[in-house]
Write a protein that holds these residues in place. Structure first.
Motif, mmCIF file in Angstrom:
data_model
loop_
_atom_site.group_PDB
_atom_site.id
_atom_site.type_symbol
_atom_site.label_atom_id
_atom_site.label_comp_id
_atom_site.label_asym_id
_atom_site.label_seq_id
_atom_site.Cartn_x
_atom_site.Cartn_y
_atom_site.Cartn_z
ATOM 1 N N THR A 28 -1.776 6.284 -6.031
ATOM 2 C CA THR A 28 -1.167 7.848 -5.116
ATOM 3 C C THR A 28 0.087 7.828 -4.993
ATOM 4 N N LYS A 29 1.453 8.569 -5.246
ATOM 5 C CA LYS A 29 2.647 9.315 -4.174
ATOM 6 C C LYS A 29 1.860 10.227 -2.926
ATOM 7 N N SER A 30 0.892 10.519 -3.054
ATOM 8 C CA SER A 30 0.898 11.508 -1.487
ATOM 9 C C SER A 30 0.732 10.693 -0.646
ATOM 10 N N THR A 31 1.597 10.992 1.100
ATOM 11 C CA THR A 31 1.615 9.615 2.148
ATOM 12 C C THR A 31 -0.213 9.697 2.839
ATOM 13 N N LYS A 32 -0.326 11.416 2.638
ATOM 14 C CA LYS A 32 -1.463 11.961 3.477
ATOM 15 C C LYS A 32 -2.974 10.860 2.974
ATOM 16 N N LYS A 73 -2.479 7.794 0.647
ATOM 17 C CA LYS A 73 -2.830 7.089 1.533
ATOM 18 C C LYS A 73 -3.396 6.501 3.111
ATOM 19 N N SER A 74 -2.431 6.864 3.629
ATOM 20 C CA SER A 74 -2.971 7.016 4.935
ATOM 21 C C SER A 74 -4.211 7.044 5.454
#
Length: 468
Positions: free
Chosen positions: A361-365, A367-368
Motif C-alpha cells: 500500500t501507498k497509504s501511510t495510515k 502501513k502504520s
C-alpha cells in the motif's frame, strides 16, 4: 521516551462514546476485547469508538458490543471501567438483564465464554510445562550432554509431573468454581463440590477406562467413578448447585440459612453429579472429542484445511473462546491438541496478509496499521490484523483464509499435535519442543507465505483510500 497510556482516561472515553453509564448493562472481557452488554446499540458511533487512541477495532455480535484493545491492555482498561462504576442497576440486575440479551444461542455462547475463559491461563501454563518437560527429557538432548533418561533423578520427574498433571486431575474443581462464580453461587462451595467429584475414594476415570479398576455400583445399576479431566459434568453441576443455593437463600429462614443452605447445596449437588449429571454428560463430552478427532482424521488432511481456513471466520463472530471446551477436553483425555497447530496456521496467515498490505500500500495510515498488526498476529493476537486491515479490504482476509487452510492441511497431513492450548504463532513453538518444532515452524511459514503472496498479487485490487 514513549508516553505512558492513561487507562483511566481511556475508560472514561469508552463509557462516554458508548452512550454513558446509563446505556451499559454489564461489562466483561476476554484476552483481547472489552465486552459490553448495552441497552441501545444504535446510539453508538463505531467511528468515535475506533478513534480512541488504543482501540484497534469494534463490532457487535452475540448480543455484545466488543471493543478490541489487545492482550494485557484490556485488563487494565477493564479495571478502570469497573472502578468508575455503572449506575442505574445493581450487579444482580445487570446480570439478569445481560442474560436476556440476544437469542438463546447467543446467551448460551456468552455463558460458555464467561465460565471457561477464566481457567484458560491455567491450561496455558500446564501446556508449557508439558512442552518443557518433553524437551528436557528428549534422548537427543540428553545424549548431547552425555547422559540418558535413566540418569534423571526420580524426584525431578515427580516434581515435573506435579506441574503437568495437577490441573487436568483437578479440572472439575476449576470448572465448578468458575460456574458457581458465574451463576451467582458461592465459589467456595463450587470448589468443595468439584473436589468431591475427583475424590480419592472414587476410582479414577483413567483407571476405569483402562480396565485397571471397576466403577462403584450404586442402586444396583448406576456406575460411578471419579470425573478427573471432565468438563461438562462439572459445568452442569456448577450451574445446578448455584441455583439450588440461591433458592435456599430465598426460602430458608435467616436463623438457619448458614447451616441448612451449604449442607443441602453440597449434598444435592454431589448426588446429582455422581448419579445423574456425570454419567450422562460424560458420554456427551466423549462424543464431542470424537467428532473433532474425526474431523482431523479425514483423509488427505481435509479436516485440517477446513479448520485452518475457517478458524478466523469464527473469530470474527466473537464465539471462538467457546471452542476452548473442545480443546480442554482433548488435552484432558489424550494429552494432545491437534487443533492448536492448525489454528496457529490460520492466525499466522492473517499476519502474512496484513504484512502484504503494509508492504504494497501507498497509504501511510494503512502501513502504520499493517506492520504492527502483522507482528501482533505473529504473537497470536489477530484482532488488529483482521479488523484493522484484512477484513476492511475484504480480499486480504479471503487470501489469509486460503493460506490458513493450506497450512492447516499440511499440519493435518504431518499429524502435528500441541501439548497445550491458547498460545499460537511464535510463542506457540513452546508447545512443540518434543521434536515437532521444525514441522510446526514449516507449516506456519507456509501459511504466512501463501497468504502474503496471494494478497500481494491478487488481494489488493480495492483502492485502500476508498476502504479508509
Amino acid at each position: 521516551m514513549a508516553k505512558e497510556t492513561d487507562y483511566k482516561a481511556v475508560a472514561q472515553q469508552i463509557i462516554e462514546v458508548v452512550g454513558g453509564p446509563e446505556n451499559i448493562i454489564s461489562v466483561a472481557h476476554c484476552a483481547t476485547r472489552l465486552r459490553l452488554i448495552v441497552k441501545n446499540r444504535e446510539i453508538i458511533d463505531d467511528k468515535q469508538v475506533e478513534a480512541i487512541d488504543i482501540v484497534k477495532g469494534c463490532f457487535f455480535t452475540a448480543g455484545q458490543y466488543q471493543i478490541i484493545l489487545g492482550t494485557g491492555i484490556v485488563n487494565k482498561v477493564y479495571d478502570e471501567v469497573m472502578k468508575l462504576g455503572i449506575e442505574g442497576s445493581s450487579k444482580n440486575e445487570q446480570a439478569a438483564a445481560a442474560a436476556k440479551r440476544g437469542n438463546k444461542l447467543q446467551q448460551l455462547i456468552r455463558v460458555f465464554a464467561d465460565v471457561f475463559v477464566p481457567i484458560i491461563p491455567v491450561m496455558v501454563a500446564t501446556g508449557l510445562f508439558m512442552g518443557l518437560r518433553g524437551f528436557l527429557t528428549q534422548d537427543a538432548l540428553l545424549a548431547f550432554f552425555g547422559t540418558s533418561a535413566d540418569a534423571i533423578p526420580k524426584q525431578f520427574l515427580e516434581f515435573t509431573q506435579i506441574l503437568t498433571d495437577t490441573a487436568f486431575s483437578f479440572l472439575p474443581v476449576l470448572v465448578c468454581w468458575s460456574a458457581f462464580k458465574k451463576f451467582g453461587g458461592s465459589p467456595v462451595l463450587g470448589i468443595v463440590i468439584g473436589l468431591m467429584l475427583v475424590s480419592s475414594i472414587l476410582p479414577t476415570s483413567w483407571d476405569v477406562a483402562q480396565g485397571n479398576a471397576k466403577p462403584l455400583i450404586f442402586f444396583g445399576f448406576i456406575k460411578v467413578n471419579g470425573y478427573q479431566s471432565s468438563v461438562l459434568p462439572a459445568f452442569i453441576v456448577g450451574f445446578l448447585g448455584s441455583k439450588i443455593e440461591q433458592w435456599l437463600h430465598d426460602h430458608v429462614i435467616n436463623a438457619l440459612d448458614l447451616i441448612v443452605t451449604p449442607f443441602v447445596t453440597v449434598l444435592v449437588s454431589l448426588c446429582l453429579g455422581l448419579f445423574i449429571v456425570g454419567p450422562i454428560f460424560h458420554s456427551v463430552e466423549v462424543g464431542l472429542v470424537s467428532i473433532v478427532s474425526s474431523l482431523f482424521s479425514l483423509p488427505f488432511g481435509i479436516g485440517g484445511f477446513i479448520w485452518g481456513a475457517l478458524c478466523q471466520v469464527i473469530v470474527v463472530t466473537g464465539v471462538h473462546h467457546e471452542l476452548n471446551l473442545v480443546e480442554i477436553e482433548m488435552l484432558a483425555k489424550t494429552k494432545w491438541n491437534p487443533v492448536n497447530p492448525v489454528g496457529s496456521c490460520g492466525i499466522v496467515a492473517q499476519a502474512g496478509a496484513a504484512m502484504a498490505v503494509a508492504v504494497r500500500t501507498k497509504s501511510t495510515k494503512m502501513k502504520s496499521l499493517g506492520y504492527p498488526s502483522a507482528i501482533s498476529a505473529l504473537l497470536g493476537i489477530t484482532e488488529p490484523a483482521v479488523f484493522g486491515v484484512n477484513l476492511r479490504l475484504v480480499q486480504p482476509f479471503v487470501c489469509a483464509c486460503i493460506g490458513g487452510g493450506v497450512g492447516g492441511w499440511i499440519a493435518a497431513l504431518l499429524g502435528l499435535k500441541g501439548t497445550g492450548m491458547s498460545i499460537t504463532g511464535i510463542p506457540g513453538m513452546l508447545l512443540y519442543l518434543n521434536k515437532q518444532m521444525p514441522l510446526y515452524i514449516l507449516v506456519n511459514v507456509i501459511a504466512f507465505a501463501v497468504a502474503f503472496v496471494l494478497t500481494y498479487f491478487f488481494g489488493m485490487k480495492q483502492d485502500v483510500a476508498e476502504a479508509e
